[in-house]
Design a protein around this motif. Structure first.
Motif, short mmCIF file in Angstrom:
data_model
loop_
_atom_site.label_atom_id
_atom_site.label_comp_id
_atom_site.label_asym_id
_atom_site.label_seq_id
_atom_site.Cartn_x
_atom_site.Cartn_y
_atom_site.Cartn_z
N GLY A 78 -19.81 26.32 -21.97
CA GLY A 78 -20.68 25.96 -20.85
C GLY A 78 -22.11 26.41 -21.08
O GLY A 78 -23.06 25.69 -20.76
N ALA A 79 -22.28 27.60 -21.66
CA ALA A 79 -23.63 28.12 -21.92
C ALA A 79 -24.35 27.26 -22.96
O ALA A 79 -25.54 26.96 -22.81
CB ALA A 79 -23.55 29.57 -22.40
N ASP A 80 -23.63 26.84 -24.01
CA ASP A 80 -24.24 25.99 -25.03
C ASP A 80 -24.61 24.63 -24.45
O ASP A 80 -25.69 24.10 -24.70
CB ASP A 80 -23.31 25.80 -26.23
N ARG A 81 -23.72 24.06 -23.65
CA ARG A 81 -24.01 22.75 -23.03
C ARG A 81 -25.22 22.85 -22.11
O ARG A 81 -26.08 21.97 -22.13
CB ARG A 81 -22.78 22.26 -22.26
N ALA A 82 -25.29 23.90 -21.32
CA ALA A 82 -26.43 24.06 -20.40
C ALA A 82 -27.74 24.25 -21.16
O ALA A 82 -28.76 23.66 -20.82
CB ALA A 82 -26.18 25.25 -19.47
N ALA A 83 -27.71 25.06 -22.22
CA ALA A 83 -28.93 25.31 -22.99
C ALA A 83 -29.41 24.05 -23.69
O ALA A 83 -30.61 23.75 -23.70
CB ALA A 83 -28.70 26.44 -24.00
N VAL A 84 -28.48 23.28 -24.28
CA VAL A 84 -28.87 22.04 -24.96
C VAL A 84 -29.39 21.03 -23.94
O VAL A 84 -30.38 20.33 -24.20
CB VAL A 84 -27.70 21.47 -25.79
N ALA A 85 -28.77 20.95 -22.78
CA ALA A 85 -29.28 20.05 -21.73
C ALA A 85 -30.70 20.43 -21.33
O ALA A 85 -31.54 19.56 -21.10
CB ALA A 85 -28.34 20.07 -20.53
N CYS A 86 -30.99 21.72 -21.27
CA CYS A 86 -32.35 22.19 -20.95
C CYS A 86 -33.33 21.80 -22.05
O CYS A 86 -34.46 21.39 -21.76
CB CYS A 86 -32.37 23.70 -20.75
N VAL A 87 -32.92 21.93 -23.31
CA VAL A 87 -33.78 21.53 -24.42
C VAL A 87 -34.08 20.04 -24.33
O VAL A 87 -35.23 19.60 -24.46
CB VAL A 87 -33.15 21.86 -25.79
N ILE A 88 -33.06 19.24 -24.09
CA ILE A 88 -33.25 17.79 -23.96
C ILE A 88 -34.20 17.47 -22.82
O ILE A 88 -35.13 16.67 -22.98
CB ILE A 88 -31.89 17.08 -23.78
N ALA A 89 -34.00 18.10 -21.67
CA ALA A 89 -34.88 17.85 -20.54
C ALA A 89 -36.31 18.26 -20.86
O ALA A 89 -37.27 17.54 -20.52
CB ALA A 89 -34.37 18.60 -19.30
N ARG A 90 -36.48 19.39 -21.53
CA ARG A 90 -37.83 19.83 -21.89
C ARG A 90 -38.49 18.84 -22.83
O ARG A 90 -39.67 18.51 -22.69
CB ARG A 90 -37.77 21.22 -22.54
N VAL A 91 -37.73 18.28 -23.77
CA VAL A 91 -38.27 17.30 -24.71
C VAL A 91 -38.68 16.02 -23.98
O VAL A 91 -39.80 15.54 -24.15
CB VAL A 91 -37.25 16.98 -25.83
#
Length: 99
Positions: A78-91
């Motif tokens: 869950g932590a990895d999915r949330a962090a990657v989703a944040c990276v995608i949103a930031r991009v």
């Protein structure tokens, strides 16, 4: 990938309108290394593709207008999915693409 990893990542820049995907950044996700690719084939459409070290797809995101849809592997924590989703949103939102 955890929050400390996220804070230390460079802010990759989206390409202008493209004919084909371009690589943006490599991310550590758990025990895996993932390359983030982006494609902006038309105004109002941005695609983000995640590819693992073996060259297989391992997630994607599509920003169409104001709607961002992210799909990530269920086996990631869950932590990895949330962090990657944040990276995608930031991009995708870095330069007002979604606004």
């Amino acid at each position: 990938m955890t929050e400390p990893h996220l804070a230390g990542l460079p802010g990759p820049t989206l390409p202008p309108l493209t004919d084909q995907p371009v690589p943006l950044v490599d991310l550590p996700v758990g025990a895996h290394q993932v390359r983030v690719w982006a494609d902006r084939p038309a105004r109002g459409l941005t695609r983000i593709m995640l590819v693992d070290a073996a060259g297989g797809g391992c997630g994607d995101a599509i920003l169409r207008g104001d709607t961002l849809t992210v799909t990530l592997p269920a086996e990631w924590s869950g932590a990895d999915r949330a962090a990657v989703a944040c990276v995608i949103a930031r991009v995708v939102y870095q330069d007002g693409v979604g606004s």
